[in-house]
Each structure stands twice: as C-alpha cells, then as structure tokens.
Design a protein around this motif. Structure first.
Motif, mmCIF file in Angstrom:
data_model
loop_
_atom_site.group_PDB
_atom_site.id
_atom_site.type_symbol
_atom_site.label_atom_id
_atom_site.label_comp_id
_atom_site.label_asym_id
_atom_site.label_seq_id
_atom_site.Cartn_x
_atom_site.Cartn_y
_atom_site.Cartn_z
ATOM 1 N N ASP A 150 0.829 -1.200 0.000
ATOM 2 C CA ASP A 150 0.000 0.000 0.000
ATOM 3 C C ASP A 150 0.867 1.255 0.000
ATOM 4 O O ASP A 150 0.576 2.220 -0.696
ATOM 5 C CB ASP A 150 -0.931 0.026 1.203
ATOM 6 C CG ASP A 150 -2.047 -0.999 1.106
ATOM 7 O OD1 ASP A 150 -2.280 -1.502 -0.011
ATOM 8 O OD2 ASP A 150 -2.685 -1.298 2.134
ATOM 9 N N THR A 151 1.957 1.238 0.766
ATOM 10 C CA THR A 151 2.858 2.387 0.826
ATOM 11 C C THR A 151 3.528 2.588 -0.539
ATOM 12 O O THR A 151 3.609 3.714 -1.027
ATOM 13 C CB THR A 151 3.952 2.172 1.896
ATOM 14 O OG1 THR A 151 3.293 1.945 3.146
ATOM 15 C CG2 THR A 151 4.855 3.352 2.000
ATOM 16 N N ASP A 152 3.968 1.517 -1.173
ATOM 17 C CA ASP A 152 4.601 1.627 -2.489
ATOM 18 C C ASP A 152 3.613 2.169 -3.528
ATOM 19 O O ASP A 152 3.963 2.977 -4.381
ATOM 20 C CB ASP A 152 5.129 0.265 -2.958
ATOM 21 C CG ASP A 152 6.298 -0.218 -2.123
ATOM 22 O OD1 ASP A 152 6.907 0.632 -1.419
ATOM 23 O OD2 ASP A 152 6.594 -1.422 -2.161
ATOM 24 N N THR A 153 2.365 1.733 -3.445
ATOM 25 C CA THR A 153 1.348 2.172 -4.405
ATOM 26 C C THR A 153 1.079 3.657 -4.235
ATOM 27 O O THR A 153 0.956 4.382 -5.203
ATOM 28 C CB THR A 153 0.040 1.375 -4.200
ATOM 29 O OG1 THR A 153 0.325 -0.002 -4.339
ATOM 30 C CG2 THR A 153 -1.006 1.784 -5.207
ATOM 31 N N ARG A 154 1.020 4.134 -2.996
ATOM 32 C CA ARG A 154 0.775 5.564 -2.763
ATOM 33 C C ARG A 154 1.928 6.416 -3.254
ATOM 34 O O ARG A 154 1.735 7.483 -3.804
ATOM 35 C CB ARG A 154 0.541 5.807 -1.270
ATOM 36 C CG ARG A 154 -0.914 5.658 -0.899
ATOM 37 C CD ARG A 154 -1.171 6.117 0.492
ATOM 38 N NE ARG A 154 -1.244 4.895 1.309
ATOM 39 C CZ ARG A 154 -0.746 4.776 2.524
ATOM 40 N NH1 ARG A 154 -0.170 5.779 3.096
ATOM 41 N NH2 ARG A 154 -0.858 3.654 3.162
ATOM 42 N N HIS A 155 3.158 5.946 -3.055
ATOM 43 C CA HIS A 155 4.327 6.725 -3.454
ATOM 44 C C HIS A 155 4.514 6.752 -4.973
ATOM 45 O O HIS A 155 5.079 7.689 -5.516
ATOM 46 C CB HIS A 155 5.605 6.199 -2.800
ATOM 47 C CG HIS A 155 5.665 6.483 -1.334
ATOM 48 N ND1 HIS A 155 5.578 7.763 -0.829
ATOM 49 C CD2 HIS A 155 5.808 5.665 -0.268
ATOM 50 C CE1 HIS A 155 5.650 7.721 0.498
ATOM 51 N NE2 HIS A 155 5.797 6.448 0.863
ATOM 52 N N GLY B 103 2.092 6.950 -7.086
ATOM 53 C CA GLY B 103 0.965 7.605 -7.704
ATOM 54 C C GLY B 103 -0.136 6.648 -8.121
ATOM 55 O O GLY B 103 -0.975 6.979 -8.956
ATOM 56 N N GLY B 104 -0.150 5.451 -7.572
ATOM 57 C CA GLY B 104 -1.197 4.480 -7.874
ATOM 58 C C GLY B 104 -0.960 3.713 -9.150
ATOM 59 O O GLY B 104 -1.829 3.012 -9.641
ATOM 60 N N ARG B 105 0.207 3.853 -9.737
ATOM 61 C CA ARG B 105 0.501 3.121 -10.981
ATOM 62 C C ARG B 105 1.274 1.858 -10.673
ATOM 63 O O ARG B 105 2.108 1.830 -9.783
ATOM 64 C CB ARG B 105 1.345 4.000 -11.900
ATOM 65 C CG ARG B 105 0.621 5.229 -12.325
ATOM 66 C CD ARG B 105 1.487 6.038 -13.255
ATOM 67 N NE ARG B 105 0.889 7.358 -13.347
ATOM 68 C CZ ARG B 105 1.569 8.470 -13.479
ATOM 69 N NH1 ARG B 105 2.872 8.435 -13.556
ATOM 70 N NH2 ARG B 105 0.966 9.611 -13.565
ATOM 71 N N SER B 106 1.039 0.846 -11.457
ATOM 72 C CA SER B 106 1.754 -0.426 -11.255
ATOM 73 C C SER B 106 2.916 -0.529 -12.187
ATOM 74 O O SER B 106 2.957 -0.049 -13.264
ATOM 75 C CB SER B 106 0.817 -1.600 -11.523
ATOM 76 O OG SER B 106 -0.182 -1.597 -10.528
#
Length: 65
Positions: A55-60, A62-65
C-alpha cells in the motif's frame, strides 16, 4: 442443535482422551498444535506487513503499477 457443554463435560472428555492416548502422546499433540498456531500467527503478521508495504509503495508511485 448442540447441547450446552460446561466444565464437567469438558473434564470428562479430557479424561477419556487422556486414557486413550496417554500423557506422552497427548503432550506431543499439544506441542504440535502450539507450533502450528505460532506458524499461523507468524504468517498472518508477515502477510499484513507485506500488504502495508504494498500500500505504501502504491501511494508513493501515484497508484501506478
């Protein structure tokens, strides 16, 4: 429906199990059950940490994979 199970019934069941399996084998089963519970909790904790990191990585990013 299940009948109400109280302390006297639980003690009776424990006494029967103790007579059937003996104290040595019952202790081994208890140890194995404790080990399995510890492993299960450890797995849950690790899974929760991985989810939090994801979740922290996704927020940092910008929500892109």
């Amino acid at each position: 429906m299940l009948p109400n199970v109280g302390w006297p019934e639980l003690l009776l069941v424990f006494a029967i199990v103790l007579l059937l399996f003996g104290p040595q084998r019952l202790a081994g089963v208890g140890a194995a059950l404790g080990k399995a519970m510890r492993e299960f909790r450890r797995g849950l904790t690790e899974s929760a940490k991985e989810d939090a990191e994801e979740d922290t990585d996704t927020r940092h990013s910008g929500g892109r994979s």
